[in-house]
Design an enzyme around this catalytic site. Sequence first.
Site, mmCIF file in Angstrom:
data_model
loop_
_atom_site.group_PDB
_atom_site.id
_atom_site.type_symbol
_atom_site.label_atom_id
_atom_site.label_comp_id
_atom_site.label_asym_id
_atom_site.label_seq_id
_atom_site.Cartn_x
_atom_site.Cartn_y
_atom_site.Cartn_z
ATOM 1 N N ARG A 51 3.052 7.251 18.440
ATOM 2 C CA ARG A 51 2.566 8.625 18.322
ATOM 3 C C ARG A 51 1.405 8.783 17.353
ATOM 4 O O ARG A 51 0.410 9.443 17.647
ATOM 5 C CB ARG A 51 3.683 9.564 17.838
ATOM 6 C CG ARG A 51 4.528 10.151 18.920
ATOM 7 C CD ARG A 51 5.901 10.431 18.360
ATOM 8 N NE ARG A 51 6.493 9.150 18.030
ATOM 9 C CZ ARG A 51 7.174 8.406 18.887
ATOM 10 N NH1 ARG A 51 7.428 8.870 20.076
ATOM 11 N NH2 ARG A 51 7.636 7.220 18.563
ATOM 12 N N THR A 52 1.556 8.220 16.158
ATOM 13 C CA THR A 52 0.555 8.509 15.130
ATOM 14 C C THR A 52 -0.808 7.983 15.567
ATOM 15 O O THR A 52 -1.801 8.707 15.543
ATOM 16 C CB THR A 52 0.991 7.935 13.771
ATOM 17 O OG1 THR A 52 2.300 8.425 13.490
ATOM 18 C CG2 THR A 52 0.061 8.371 12.662
ATOM 19 N N LYS A 80 -6.591 -13.077 7.121
ATOM 20 C CA LYS A 80 -7.288 -14.138 6.369
ATOM 21 C C LYS A 80 -7.208 -13.899 4.873
ATOM 22 O O LYS A 80 -7.824 -14.623 4.096
ATOM 23 C CB LYS A 80 -8.767 -14.179 6.778
ATOM 24 C CG LYS A 80 -9.008 -14.363 8.261
ATOM 25 C CD LYS A 80 -10.510 -14.381 8.514
ATOM 26 C CE LYS A 80 -10.823 -14.294 9.999
ATOM 27 N NZ LYS A 80 -12.246 -14.007 10.227
ATOM 28 N N ARG A 101 -2.586 2.871 8.557
ATOM 29 C CA ARG A 101 -1.140 2.676 8.344
ATOM 30 C C ARG A 101 -0.905 1.248 7.890
ATOM 31 O O ARG A 101 -1.482 0.307 8.461
ATOM 32 C CB ARG A 101 -0.376 2.943 9.644
ATOM 33 C CG ARG A 101 1.055 2.491 9.556
ATOM 34 C CD ARG A 101 1.858 2.899 10.754
ATOM 35 N NE ARG A 101 2.104 4.323 10.751
ATOM 36 C CZ ARG A 101 2.966 4.922 11.558
ATOM 37 N NH1 ARG A 101 3.644 4.217 12.446
ATOM 38 N NH2 ARG A 101 3.150 6.221 11.506
ATOM 39 N N HIS A 129 3.966 9.949 4.328
ATOM 40 C CA HIS A 129 3.406 10.064 5.679
ATOM 41 C C HIS A 129 2.899 11.492 5.864
ATOM 42 O O HIS A 129 3.477 12.284 6.589
ATOM 43 C CB HIS A 129 4.502 9.727 6.700
ATOM 44 C CG HIS A 129 4.015 9.493 8.093
ATOM 45 N ND1 HIS A 129 2.744 9.836 8.533
ATOM 46 C CD2 HIS A 129 4.659 8.973 9.178
ATOM 47 C CE1 HIS A 129 2.633 9.510 9.819
ATOM 48 N NE2 HIS A 129 3.778 8.988 10.227
HETATM 49 C C1 NCD Z 1 7.713 7.756 11.600
HETATM 50 C C2 NCD Z 1 7.061 6.728 10.701
HETATM 51 O O1 NCD Z 1 6.270 5.898 11.169
HETATM 52 O O2 NCD Z 1 7.339 6.785 9.520
HETATM 53 N N1 NCD Z 1 7.157 7.797 12.876
HETATM 54 C C3 NCD Z 1 6.065 8.571 13.101
HETATM 55 O O3 NCD Z 1 5.010 8.357 12.575
HETATM 56 N N2 NCD Z 1 6.226 9.632 13.885
HETATM 57 C C4 NCD Z 1 9.190 7.694 11.578
HETATM 58 C C5 NCD Z 1 9.886 6.405 11.906
HETATM 59 O O4 NCD Z 1 9.260 5.381 12.160
HETATM 60 O O5 NCD Z 1 11.128 6.427 11.894
#
Ligand code: NCD
Length: 361
Positions: A51-52, A80, A101, A129
């Site tokens: 999703r993100t 590397k 991320r 997040h």
């Molecule tokens: C979450 C995350 O990556 O922290 N997912 C997301 O970005 N919607 C929650 C999860 O991974 O449980």
Amino acid sequence: MRNLIDIGDLSVQELQELIDTANDIIARPEAYSEKCRGKKLATLFFEPSTRTRLSFEAAMYELGGHVIGFSGANNSSAAKGESLADTARTVSSYADIIAMRHPLAGSALAASRRAEIPIINAGDGSHCHPTQTLADLLTIYREKGGFSGLTLGLCGDLKYGRTVHSLINAMSRYEGLRVVLISPEELRLPDYEKHNVLERLGIPYEETASLEAAMPELDILYMTRIQRERFDCIETYERLKDSYILTPEKLVTAKEDMIILHPLPRVNEISTAVDDDPRACYFKQVTNGKFMRMALILKLLEEAEKAPGREDRFAGVTLTENLLCRNPKCVCSVEQELPHRFISADGDSPPRCIYCETKGE
Ligand code: NCD
């Protein structure tokens, strides 16, 4: 230039402006379809995501912009041994904004030390997040009409669940919040969240292991996945993984207008039989996330144009340097050239690592 490292980087007024922009995008998408013409978003994903990453990419395309990037640490020079600061500085030559991320706490902050374009933290280990929180806030606003006087129940992995930490940080700024923390003993909310946020701001909260006991009082039930990838011991994960499973039967005692949120992905903590309940809003969060990310990209690009140059995040703040961060999952424990630095939330509280918020030793 501004980054979004932590949800606290945005004021309550700015959060409302993002919500208003997102609602306007929903109402008039065509008015935004050329806003980022010629701009590039770089998505640097060192950890899995559906999703993100895709919502950031869809957001940039819907603004008329382009997307470059990678997903998977093995597909970049991190494999590397390149530092995050060098990666971010490099990407600054190719793109206008970065969404990143990474599995280490404080990674986005570390990258922002050398980035010349805005950095958005799309998840740093089990720490924060903030853009999931933007999705959560738009959903709460659209479903509940506002943020004051709400009882928020957070259920599941409150220790490693980064979405929980950012949501608490955001919601604690609205009046009349009550928090119910529902988790097994081993997965309770980290002490930096309890002390630095809930206790410091005087927010009433209780901790319980029983979802059933908490259910009747909740306005929002925020379910979370037990974060398998963050456990040091797989046996502990196996023992805790089925701690909470939300079923239609368990919802019998819930308020008629309670909303059920989950950042997704779910494993088994919400039975699919709950999906048709009108209170289930987790797929609305997915849609809302894209619109909030559009609003955020617009805001940060606009601010970078007005005031280019690196953000001086700790200008005028006294940082302590004569301590060590002993969290092995903090970016400053892994990247050798990062100085260990600590900050006090107020004069009395112990200094905490600027990257991961654990206490210095
Ligand atoms: C979450 C995350 O990556 O922290 N997912 C997301 O970005 N919607 C929650 C999860 O991974 O449980």
